[in-house]
Design a protein around this motif. Structure first.
Motif, mmCIF file in Angstrom:
data_model
loop_
_atom_site.group_PDB
_atom_site.id
_atom_site.type_symbol
_atom_site.label_atom_id
_atom_site.label_comp_id
_atom_site.label_asym_id
_atom_site.label_seq_id
_atom_site.Cartn_x
_atom_site.Cartn_y
_atom_site.Cartn_z
ATOM 1 N N ARG A 99 0.838 -1.218 0.000
ATOM 2 C CA ARG A 99 0.000 0.000 0.000
ATOM 3 C C ARG A 99 0.862 1.253 0.000
ATOM 4 O O ARG A 99 0.546 2.237 -0.679
ATOM 5 N N ASN A 100 1.943 1.235 0.775
ATOM 6 C CA ASN A 100 2.839 2.391 0.823
ATOM 7 C C ASN A 100 3.423 2.675 -0.554
ATOM 8 O O ASN A 100 3.485 3.826 -0.983
ATOM 9 N N ILE A 101 3.824 1.623 -1.246
ATOM 10 C CA ILE A 101 4.367 1.787 -2.600
ATOM 11 C C ILE A 101 3.281 2.298 -3.540
ATOM 12 O O ILE A 101 3.484 3.253 -4.291
ATOM 13 N N ALA A 102 2.101 1.677 -3.504
ATOM 14 C CA ALA A 102 1.001 2.078 -4.384
ATOM 15 C C ALA A 102 0.566 3.512 -4.112
ATOM 16 O O ALA A 102 0.257 4.260 -5.054
ATOM 17 N N ASP A 103 0.559 3.908 -2.848
ATOM 18 C CA ASP A 103 0.142 5.274 -2.496
ATOM 19 C C ASP A 103 1.076 6.333 -3.065
ATOM 20 O O ASP A 103 0.696 7.492 -3.198
#
Length: 161
Positions: A99-103
């Motif tokens: 999620r951190n990467i996608a965000d």
């Protein structure tokens, strides 16, 4: 597990303890033996101090039970304390890292794993990561230390879109 949050300076000792133990559990038998003198606890401190990665810790009560680190499109590190393995913390940290990467706007993530770390390989595959290549990669060493070898390294990819 109570929470996953950004790591703070006061978390570094716990991160190093988990990382050092986890690295030795998973990797020590996969690397050239002369390299092991550069995998003592003080070298993990150097590694952390020189890192540009974003670290996030999983907590249970007041204890840190694992961490994940990301850097742009890469999920760089994921370690869980030995007593917390098998509890779902690794999956929660992996999902958090994704999620951190996608965000940050990245749709295609990557991670690298030392070939032969079969527990990690199975875990990543179960969670939708695909092995895209295996290649020889130089190992991290402190500055001014000549390259002491390379290991077979897997590159895994996952579409996050």
């Amino acid at each position: 597990m109570d929470n996953i949050r950004p790591a703070r300076a006061e978390d570094h000792s716990a991160i190093i303890k988990i990382w050092h133990a986890g690295w030795h559990d998973a990797h020590a038998h996969l690397v050239p033996e002369p390299l092991l003198k550069f995998r003592e606890i003080e070298h993990f401190w150097l590694w952390l101090e020189g890192s540009a990665d974003q670290f996030f810790v999983a907590t249970s009560g007041k204890s840190i039970v694992g961490f994940v680190a990301t850097n742009e499109a890469e999920l760089v590190k994921l370690y869980v304390a030995s007593g917390a393995r098998g509890t779902g913390i690794a999956a929660a940290l992996l999902a958090f890292g994704e999620r951190n990467i996608a965000d940050s706007g990245v749709t295609d993530a990557l991670l690298y794993s030392t070939a032969g770390n079969t527990r990690a390989e199975r875990f990543y595959r179960r969670n939708g990561w695909v092995l895209s290549e295996t290649f020889q990669d130089a190992l991290w060493l402190p500055e001014k230390v000549a390259n002491m070898g390379v290991v077979d390294t897997h590159r895994f990819n996952k579409h996050l879109g």
